[in-house]
Design a protein around this motif. Structure first.
Motif, PDB file in Angstrom:
ATOM      1  N   UNK A  44       0.633  -0.787   0.251  1.00  0.00           N
ATOM      2  CA  UNK A  44      -0.137   0.389   0.275  1.00  0.00           C
ATOM      3  C   UNK A  44       0.748   1.603   0.217  1.00  0.00           C
ATOM      4  N   UNK A  45       2.073   1.383   0.637  1.00  0.00           N
ATOM      5  CA  UNK A  45       2.567   2.599   0.501  1.00  0.00           C
ATOM      6  C   UNK A  45       3.174   3.203  -0.461  1.00  0.00           C
ATOM      7  N   UNK A  46       4.304   2.515  -1.301  1.00  0.00           N
ATOM      8  CA  UNK A  46       4.059   2.284  -2.645  1.00  0.00           C
ATOM      9  C   UNK A  46       3.064   3.440  -3.395  1.00  0.00           C
ATOM     10  N   UNK A  47       1.402   3.049  -3.913  1.00  0.00           N
ATOM     11  CA  UNK A  47       0.612   3.103  -3.717  1.00  0.00           C
ATOM     12  C   UNK A  47       0.391   4.326  -3.409  1.00  0.00           C
ATOM     13  N   UNK A  48       0.809   5.159  -2.041  1.00  0.00           N
ATOM     14  CA  UNK A  48       0.380   6.508  -1.662  1.00  0.00           C
ATOM     15  C   UNK A  48       1.077   7.124  -2.467  1.00  0.00           C
ATOM     16  N   UNK A  49       2.590   6.123  -2.605  1.00  0.00           N
ATOM     17  CA  UNK A  49       3.182   7.643  -2.915  1.00  0.00           C
ATOM     18  C   UNK A  49       3.077   7.966  -3.544  1.00  0.00           C
ATOM     19  N   UNK A  50       2.518   7.482  -5.397  1.00  0.00           N
ATOM     20  CA  UNK A  50       1.587   7.164  -6.496  1.00  0.00           C
ATOM     21  C   UNK A  50       0.481   8.471  -6.355  1.00  0.00           C
ATOM     22  N   UNK A  51       0.281   7.865  -5.081  1.00  0.00           N
ATOM     23  CA  UNK A  51      -1.352   8.861  -4.896  1.00  0.00           C
ATOM     24  C   UNK A  51      -0.759  10.517  -4.808  1.00  0.00           C
ATOM     25  N   UNK A  52       0.552  10.342  -3.629  1.00  0.00           N
ATOM     26  CA  UNK A  52       1.035  12.198  -3.278  1.00  0.00           C
ATOM     27  C   UNK A  52       1.555  12.596  -4.821  1.00  0.00           C
ATOM     28  N   UNK A  53       1.529  12.095  -5.593  1.00  0.00           N
ATOM     29  CA  UNK A  53       2.226  12.421  -6.677  1.00  0.00           C
ATOM     30  C   UNK A  53       1.912  12.784  -8.065  1.00  0.00           C
ATOM     31  N   UNK A  54       1.004  12.169  -7.799  1.00  0.00           N
ATOM     32  CA  UNK A  54      -0.501  12.427  -9.066  1.00  0.00           C
ATOM     33  C   UNK A  54      -0.931  13.643  -8.193  1.00  0.00           C
ATOM     34  N   UNK A  86      11.696  10.183  -0.987  1.00  0.00           N
ATOM     35  CA  UNK A  86      12.216  10.235  -0.423  1.00  0.00           C
ATOM     36  C   UNK A  86      11.874   9.028   0.910  1.00  0.00           C
ATOM     37  N   UNK A  87      10.360   9.444   1.550  1.00  0.00           N
ATOM     38  CA  UNK A  87       9.498   7.702   1.918  1.00  0.00           C
ATOM     39  C   UNK A  87      10.086   6.661   1.585  1.00  0.00           C
ATOM     40  N   UNK A  92      11.071   0.994   7.884  1.00  0.00           N
ATOM     41  CA  UNK A  92       9.667   1.282   8.546  1.00  0.00           C
ATOM     42  C   UNK A  92      10.230   1.841  10.095  1.00  0.00           C
ATOM     43  N   UNK A  93       9.699   2.778  10.682  1.00  0.00           N
ATOM     44  CA  UNK A  93       8.250   2.826  10.592  1.00  0.00           C
ATOM     45  C   UNK A  93       7.977   3.663   9.466  1.00  0.00           C
ATOM     46  N   UNK A  94       9.578   5.245   9.644  1.00  0.00           N
ATOM     47  CA  UNK A  94       9.181   6.514   9.056  1.00  0.00           C
ATOM     48  C   UNK A  94       8.652   6.760   7.817  1.00  0.00           C
ATOM     49  N   UNK A  95       9.143   5.260   7.051  1.00  0.00           N
ATOM     50  CA  UNK A  95       8.011   5.148   5.316  1.00  0.00           C
ATOM     51  C   UNK A  95       6.795   5.922   5.693  1.00  0.00           C
ATOM     52  N   UNK A  96       6.375   5.024   6.102  1.00  0.00           N
ATOM     53  CA  UNK A  96       4.890   5.121   6.920  1.00  0.00           C
ATOM     54  C   UNK A  96       4.533   6.711   7.030  1.00  0.00           C
ATOM     55  N   UNK A  97       5.011   7.145   8.152  1.00  0.00           N
ATOM     56  CA  UNK A  97       4.579   8.411   8.971  1.00  0.00           C
ATOM     57  C   UNK A  97       5.248   9.152   7.556  1.00  0.00           C
ATOM     58  N   UNK A  98       6.084   9.306   6.815  1.00  0.00           N
ATOM     59  CA  UNK A  98       6.495  10.092   6.388  1.00  0.00           C
ATOM     60  C   UNK A  98       5.959  10.083   5.104  1.00  0.00           C
ATOM     61  N   UNK A  99       5.153   9.133   4.542  1.00  0.00           N
ATOM     62  CA  UNK A  99       3.681   9.021   3.352  1.00  0.00           C
ATOM     63  C   UNK A  99       2.463   9.686   4.066  1.00  0.00           C
ATOM     64  N   UNK A 100       1.820   9.904   5.182  1.00  0.00           N
ATOM     65  CA  UNK A 100       0.864  10.000   5.381  1.00  0.00           C
ATOM     66  C   UNK A 100       1.151  11.330   5.778  1.00  0.00           C
ATOM     67  N   UNK A 101       2.692  12.087   6.699  1.00  0.00           N
ATOM     68  CA  UNK A 101       2.894  13.598   6.518  1.00  0.00           C
ATOM     69  C   UNK A 101       2.475  13.836   5.848  1.00  0.00           C
TER      70      UNK A 101
END
Length: 148
Positions: A44-54, A86-87, A92-101
């Protein structure tokens, strides 16, 4: 003649469709072991990164189409995507925290865009809802990972 769907109603339908992987991730994380929850976050986290870029691309498009592309606003729209990239390079756990941020930052930029006139109120309400649901899903899965 068939009635044309507005851009906002299409955005609502597509936004809700985009939530399906997150809903499935919550189900997957809670139906199985904590290892399944880790797996859900891993895809899910790479999908979230894609959404943020979108979202940054949508922000640029709105600014440019309204002729209100201030350099500062365009820079702000790029920053969440850079944080998301960068996230993905962190553990983990920075990846998820940075992506939500990054997702929350992109939403705040949309809030700013509404005040600047390049973001519409209807779209902003949709962004609030989508951001809240995605954040809740990621937090729910992360909670399952931490609980073990």
């Amino acid at each position: 003649m068939a009635k044309k769907r507005s851009a906002l109603s299409a955005a609502v339908a597509l936004g809700l469709l985009a939530l399906l992987p997150f809903a499935f991730g919550v189900y997957y994380a809670h139906a199985g072991s904590s290892l399944d929850a880790r797996t859900a976050l891993r895809w899910l986290l790479p999908y979230l990164a894609t959404i943020v870029a979108f979202i940054g691309g949508v922000q640029w498009g709105r600014m440019l189409s309204r002729g209100q592309a201030a350099g500062r606003d365009m820079t702000l729209a790029v920053l969440p995507a850079i944080v998301a990239w960068g996230a993905l390079l962190t553990a983990a756990p920075w990846r998820g925290l940075l992506l939500v941020a990054a997702l929350v930052a992109a939403w705040l930029i949309d809030e700013h865009g509404a005040r600047q006139g390049w973001q519409t109120r209807g779209f902003l309400q949709l962004r609030r809802l989508l951001t809240l649901v995605v954040t809740a899903c990621v937090a729910t899965i992360a909670w399952r990972v931490m609980r073990g």
